[in-house]
Design a protein around this motif. Structure first.
Motif, PDB file in Angstrom:
ATOM      1  N   ASP A  53      -6.785  -2.967 -11.232  1.00  0.00           N
ATOM      2  CA  ASP A  53      -5.823  -2.835 -10.023  1.00  0.00           C
ATOM      3  C   ASP A  53      -4.631  -2.033 -10.151  1.00  0.00           C
ATOM      4  OD1 ASP A  53      -7.726  -4.410  -8.818  1.00  0.00           O
ATOM      5  OD2 ASP A  53      -6.716  -6.191  -9.089  1.00  0.00           O
ATOM      6  N   ALA A  54      -4.451  -1.709 -11.551  1.00  0.00           N
ATOM      7  CA  ALA A  54      -3.318  -0.883 -11.904  1.00  0.00           C
ATOM      8  C   ALA A  54      -3.633   0.746 -12.016  1.00  0.00           C
ATOM      9  CB  ALA A  54      -2.530  -1.152 -12.944  1.00  0.00           C
ATOM     10  N   ALA A  55      -4.735   0.807 -11.371  1.00  0.00           N
ATOM     11  CA  ALA A  55      -5.180   2.550 -11.660  1.00  0.00           C
ATOM     12  C   ALA A  55      -4.465   3.209 -10.635  1.00  0.00           C
ATOM     13  CB  ALA A  55      -6.439   2.640 -11.322  1.00  0.00           C
ATOM     14  N   MET A  56      -3.922   4.512 -10.824  1.00  0.00           N
ATOM     15  CA  MET A  56      -3.323   5.330  -9.652  1.00  0.00           C
ATOM     16  C   MET A  56      -3.983   5.226  -8.235  1.00  0.00           C
ATOM     17  SD  MET A  56      -3.799   9.148 -11.050  1.00  0.00           S
ATOM     18  CE  MET A  56      -5.560   9.658 -11.014  1.00  0.00           C
ATOM     19  N   ALA A  57      -3.146   5.782  -7.331  1.00  0.00           N
ATOM     20  CA  ALA A  57      -3.721   5.934  -6.136  1.00  0.00           C
ATOM     21  C   ALA A  57      -4.436   7.366  -5.987  1.00  0.00           C
ATOM     22  CB  ALA A  57      -2.940   5.723  -5.035  1.00  0.00           C
ATOM     23  N   GLY A  58      -3.984   8.279  -6.945  1.00  0.00           N
ATOM     24  CA  GLY A  58      -4.577   9.739  -7.032  1.00  0.00           C
ATOM     25  C   GLY A  58      -3.443  10.632  -7.542  1.00  0.00           C
ATOM     26  N   TYR A  59      -3.979  11.756  -7.803  1.00  0.00           N
ATOM     27  CA  TYR A  59      -3.182  13.105  -8.061  1.00  0.00           C
ATOM     28  C   TYR A  59      -2.659  13.794  -6.958  1.00  0.00           C
ATOM     29  CZ  TYR A  59      -4.986  12.660 -12.826  1.00  0.00           C
ATOM     30  OH  TYR A  59      -5.132  12.390 -14.181  1.00  0.00           O
ATOM     31  N   LEU A  60      -1.700  14.474  -7.245  1.00  0.00           N
ATOM     32  CA  LEU A  60      -1.475  15.663  -6.372  1.00  0.00           C
ATOM     33  C   LEU A  60      -1.313  16.880  -7.317  1.00  0.00           C
ATOM     34  CD1 LEU A  60       1.643  14.316  -4.255  1.00  0.00           C
ATOM     35  CD2 LEU A  60      -0.556  14.741  -3.474  1.00  0.00           C
ATOM     36  N   ALA A 102       0.753  -1.187   0.048  1.00  0.00           N
ATOM     37  CA  ALA A 102      -0.019  -0.025  -0.257  1.00  0.00           C
ATOM     38  C   ALA A 102       0.855   1.192  -0.035  1.00  0.00           C
ATOM     39  CB  ALA A 102      -0.928  -0.011   1.290  1.00  0.00           C
ATOM     40  N   ASP A 103       2.094   1.079  -0.005  1.00  0.00           N
ATOM     41  CA  ASP A 103       3.056   2.112   0.316  1.00  0.00           C
ATOM     42  C   ASP A 103       3.094   2.875  -1.296  1.00  0.00           C
ATOM     43  OD1 ASP A 103       3.540   1.957   2.722  1.00  0.00           O
ATOM     44  OD2 ASP A 103       5.503   1.020   2.508  1.00  0.00           O
ATOM     45  N   ASP A 104       3.375   4.160  -1.341  1.00  0.00           N
ATOM     46  CA  ASP A 104       3.618   4.916  -2.712  1.00  0.00           C
ATOM     47  C   ASP A 104       4.796   4.276  -3.150  1.00  0.00           C
ATOM     48  OD1 ASP A 104       1.273   6.268  -2.603  1.00  0.00           O
ATOM     49  OD2 ASP A 104       2.174   8.253  -2.116  1.00  0.00           O
ATOM     50  N   ALA A 105       5.062   3.872  -4.412  1.00  0.00           N
ATOM     51  CA  ALA A 105       6.092   3.605  -5.005  1.00  0.00           C
ATOM     52  C   ALA A 105       6.756   4.527  -5.885  1.00  0.00           C
ATOM     53  CB  ALA A 105       5.826   2.174  -5.943  1.00  0.00           C
ATOM     54  N   VAL A 106       5.892   5.473  -6.538  1.00  0.00           N
ATOM     55  CA  VAL A 106       6.507   6.249  -7.476  1.00  0.00           C
ATOM     56  C   VAL A 106       5.626   7.403  -7.893  1.00  0.00           C
ATOM     57  CG1 VAL A 106       5.524   5.267  -9.431  1.00  0.00           C
ATOM     58  CG2 VAL A 106       7.449   6.543  -9.788  1.00  0.00           C
ATOM     59  N   VAL A 134       1.116  12.044 -10.269  1.00  0.00           N
ATOM     60  CA  VAL A 134       0.378  10.876 -10.257  1.00  0.00           C
ATOM     61  C   VAL A 134       1.036   9.833  -9.299  1.00  0.00           C
ATOM     62  CG1 VAL A 134      -0.431   8.555 -11.699  1.00  0.00           C
ATOM     63  CG2 VAL A 134      -0.478  10.961 -13.033  1.00  0.00           C
ATOM     64  N   ARG A 135       0.182   9.339  -8.430  1.00  0.00           N
ATOM     65  CA  ARG A 135       0.790   8.364  -7.528  1.00  0.00           C
ATOM     66  C   ARG A 135       0.391   7.066  -7.666  1.00  0.00           C
ATOM     67  NH1 ARG A 135      -2.539   9.167  -3.384  1.00  0.00           N
ATOM     68  NH2 ARG A 135      -1.509   7.753  -1.932  1.00  0.00           N
ATOM     69  N   HIS A 136       1.439   6.167  -7.667  1.00  0.00           N
ATOM     70  CA  HIS A 136       1.347   4.891  -7.866  1.00  0.00           C
ATOM     71  C   HIS A 136       1.996   4.184  -6.627  1.00  0.00           C
ATOM     72  CE1 HIS A 136      -0.494   3.804 -11.783  1.00  0.00           C
ATOM     73  NE2 HIS A 136       0.191   4.950 -12.293  1.00  0.00           N
ATOM     74  N   THR A 137       0.929   3.197  -6.164  1.00  0.00           N
ATOM     75  CA  THR A 137       1.347   2.286  -4.903  1.00  0.00           C
ATOM     76  C   THR A 137       2.163   1.100  -5.528  1.00  0.00           C
ATOM     77  OG1 THR A 137      -0.480   0.980  -5.065  1.00  0.00           O
ATOM     78  CG2 THR A 137      -0.605   3.026  -3.601  1.00  0.00           C
ATOM     79  N   HIS A 138       3.034   0.402  -4.720  1.00  0.00           N
ATOM     80  CA  HIS A 138       3.777  -0.923  -5.213  1.00  0.00           C
ATOM     81  C   HIS A 138       2.642  -1.841  -5.521  1.00  0.00           C
ATOM     82  CE1 HIS A 138       7.742  -0.061  -4.129  1.00  0.00           C
ATOM     83  NE2 HIS A 138       7.130   0.766  -2.996  1.00  0.00           N
ATOM     84  N   ALA A 139       1.402  -1.739  -5.123  1.00  0.00           N
ATOM     85  CA  ALA A 139       0.430  -2.823  -5.657  1.00  0.00           C
ATOM     86  C   ALA A 139      -0.262  -2.442  -6.957  1.00  0.00           C
ATOM     87  CB  ALA A 139      -0.716  -2.651  -4.504  1.00  0.00           C
ATOM     88  N   SER A 140      -0.436  -1.001  -7.074  1.00  0.00           N
ATOM     89  CA  SER A 140      -0.672  -0.553  -8.480  1.00  0.00           C
ATOM     90  C   SER A 140       0.380  -0.909  -9.736  1.00  0.00           C
ATOM     91  CB  SER A 140      -1.488   0.762  -8.511  1.00  0.00           C
ATOM     92  OG  SER A 140      -0.351   1.706  -8.402  1.00  0.00           O
ATOM     93  N   LEU A 141       1.529  -0.600  -9.198  1.00  0.00           N
ATOM     94  CA  LEU A 141       2.526  -0.686 -10.231  1.00  0.00           C
ATOM     95  C   LEU A 141       2.831  -2.338 -10.523  1.00  0.00           C
ATOM     96  CD1 LEU A 141       4.833   0.518 -11.809  1.00  0.00           C
ATOM     97  CD2 LEU A 141       6.299   0.413  -9.883  1.00  0.00           C
ATOM     98  N   ALA A 142       2.850  -3.054  -9.271  1.00  0.00           N
ATOM     99  CA  ALA A 142       2.957  -4.671  -9.562  1.00  0.00           C
ATOM    100  C   ALA A 142       1.733  -5.132 -10.506  1.00  0.00           C
ATOM    101  CB  ALA A 142       2.859  -5.171  -8.256  1.00  0.00           C
ATOM    102  N   ALA A 143       0.758  -4.650 -10.439  1.00  0.00           N
ATOM    103  CA  ALA A 143      -0.291  -4.884 -11.321  1.00  0.00           C
ATOM    104  C   ALA A 143      -0.069  -4.747 -12.645  1.00  0.00           C
ATOM    105  CB  ALA A 143      -1.632  -4.342 -10.986  1.00  0.00           C
ATOM    106  N   ALA A 144       0.561  -3.209 -12.832  1.00  0.00           N
ATOM    107  CA  ALA A 144       0.736  -2.937 -14.176  1.00  0.00           C
ATOM    108  C   ALA A 144       1.936  -3.672 -14.942  1.00  0.00           C
ATOM    109  CB  ALA A 144       1.094  -1.479 -14.142  1.00  0.00           C
ATOM    110  N   VAL A 145       2.717  -4.144 -14.031  1.00  0.00           N
ATOM    111  CA  VAL A 145       4.010  -4.901 -14.544  1.00  0.00           C
ATOM    112  C   VAL A 145       3.470  -6.481 -15.016  1.00  0.00           C
ATOM    113  CG1 VAL A 145       5.957  -6.104 -13.775  1.00  0.00           C
ATOM    114  CG2 VAL A 145       5.896  -3.970 -13.134  1.00  0.00           C
ATOM    115  N   GLY A 146       2.482  -6.800 -14.147  1.00  0.00           N
ATOM    116  CA  GLY A 146       1.955  -8.273 -14.568  1.00  0.00           C
ATOM    117  C   GLY A 146       1.303  -7.753 -16.043  1.00  0.00           C
TER     118      GLY A 146
END
Length: 461
Positions: free
Chosen positions: A318-325, A118-122, A136-148
């Protein structure tokens, strides 16, 4: 070996040891879980090491484009408020204390707790075609989904070999690096794009999957000795980040026999659809990848529409961003859990997705909506046109007038170009003005900066 750069080679163990040494130094400087670390770097192995080091501490990497000037970096730092910085760029070094990549610590064998899913990755930055970029905030979970999703879409295995010339600060470059290393594929990084180097390394490295955005595709089609290069190792060339210009792709295939595969994604949701690897079609960006749902909704009502009806493309994954800043933009980016791409397109009964254009870039002429990409595709087909971009300008009761900017290597009749569009498309899609310019401004990803182009030409059009 996992990664090559110029005459250097790195195994995964090498990268892990270098990352452990950098993580220990960052930890000594105060980086903790939840920290944000600004990273502004050219495309080099130390970028990969820095990302892995930041993640091993449970911190997030704020990726800054090395093409940015001080105003853009200032904006990004204000928006994301990183506490530490790593990189090789003097602009970042001038704004906050920076661990320089050329002075990175020695390799180490330390181990760290690592991140929580759940931590922000990037934090990457949206394209900013209509104003200053959002983070654009991606967590480790959303980035891992995108990688898959990306691994499956590419059909990537540990037998594949890739080279990466797109900026690692862009979601496509980052995704390619992370997916390849996670899969066990071999990659070569390049400092910058050079068409001759790219072609030479396809042959010498036996590259199997090549990535291309519009400028790379244009350079391939324009290369005078393309046929002299051995491209037989390629399974396909992937066209990403920008709409496919069919005439350009077909010209490359005719000269080399190499197929193109198209894919579609966004910084906010990196992998949406991909074409069939065995029987690719250039008239579509493919079908939604496994684990991703796509729908089309009416531009007027927001309600889902039927097959082949045009509307906004919305995606759930599941690869959607966590949100914007800034965070106030996040709510408007979603509708009932569906990410609103802002792209206009159609979805047929068999699931094939086609993109018309960006909703915010549609030109409204006498009540009709004109897609810049449609006009650009016609102009690209003229042999004298090297590159082009189309935008709208205010035109009184007509709403907007269409302006086309083109670059040309030989003299070209602008009236002839306008007539070419009129001959191919509806009359209201004919440009009221065609202007020859020295360059088409683009982001490193290849996206046209229409706003910048319009500002440059405003007084003349």
């Amino acid at each position: 070996m996992a990664l090559a750069f110029e005459d250097r080679q790195f195994s995964l163990a090498d990268l892990d040891a270098l990352a452990a040494g950098m993580a220990a130094e960052l930890q000594r400087r105060g980086v903790r879980r939840g920290s944000r670390v600004a990273l502004m770097s050219s495309n080099r192995p130390e970028f990969v090491v820095a990302v892995r080091a930041i993640w091993s501490l449970g911190a997030a990497a704020v990726l800054l484009s090395p093409a940015w000037k001080r105003t853009e970096v200032d904006h990004a730092l204000t928006l994301t408020a990183p506490t530490h910085a790593v990189g090789d760029h003097p602009v970042l070094a001038g704004l906050m204390p920076m661990l320089h990549l050329d002075e990175a610590p020695a390799p180490a064998q330390d181990t760290f707790a690592g991140p929580d899913p759940a931590d922000d990755a990037v934090l990457v930055f949206s394209s900013g075609t209509t104003g200053m970029p959002k983070a654009v905030r991606h967590t480790h979970a959303s980035l891992a989904a995108a990688v898959g999703h990306w691994r499956d879409a590419l059909g990537l295995t540990d037998a594949d070999r890739m080279q990466i010339m797109t900026p690692p600060s862009h979601i496509l470059g980052l995704l390619n690096i992370v997916t390849a290393l996670d899969t066990g594929a071999w990659i070569r990084l390049h400092r910058r794009f050079d068409i001759d180097s790219m072609l030479a390394h396809i042959a010498s490295d036996r590259v199997t999957v090549e990535m291309a955005v519009a400028p790379i595709a244009l350079a391939l089609s324009a290369h005078p000795r393309l046929e002299d290069h051995d491209l037989s190792s390629l399974r396909y060339i992937m066209w990403c980040a920008t709409p496919v210009t069919q005439s350009v792709a077909e010209a490359v295939t005719a000269r080399t026999g190499v197929r193109w595969v198209t894919a579609y994604g966004a910084s906010e949701l990196p992998v949406i659809s991909c074409n069939d690897l065995d029987h690719p079609r250039l008239d579509t960006v493919g079908r939604a990848v496994s684990g991703v749902s796509v729908r089309i909704v009416s531009l007027d009502t927001g309600e889902p529409v039927g097959p082949d009806a045009e509307g906004e493309i919305q995606v759930r994954s599941d690869a959607a961003m966590a949100g914007y800043l800034p965070d106030e933009y996040t709510a408007g980016a979603f509708a009932d859990g569906w990410y609103r791409t802002g792209d206009v397109g159609t979805l047929d009964a068999d699931g094939w997705l086609r993109i018309t254009d960006r909703a915010k870039e549609m030109i409204k002429v006498r009540g009709f909506q004109v897609a810049p990409a449609e006009v650009e595709a016609v102009l690209h087909g003229h042999p004298a046109v090297d590159d082009c971009a189309v935008f709208g300008v205010p035109a009184g009761t007509d709403g907007e007038a269409i302006v086309a900017a083109v670059t040309a290597s030989v003299p070209v009749d602008t009236d002839e170009l306008a007539q070419l569009v009129a001959d191919r498309l509806a009359s209201y899609k004919r440009p009221s003005r065609v202007v020859v310019v020295s360059e088409i401004p683009r982001l490193p990803s290849g996206k046209v900066l229409r706003r910048v182009l319009k500002e440059r030409l405003w007084t003349s059009v």
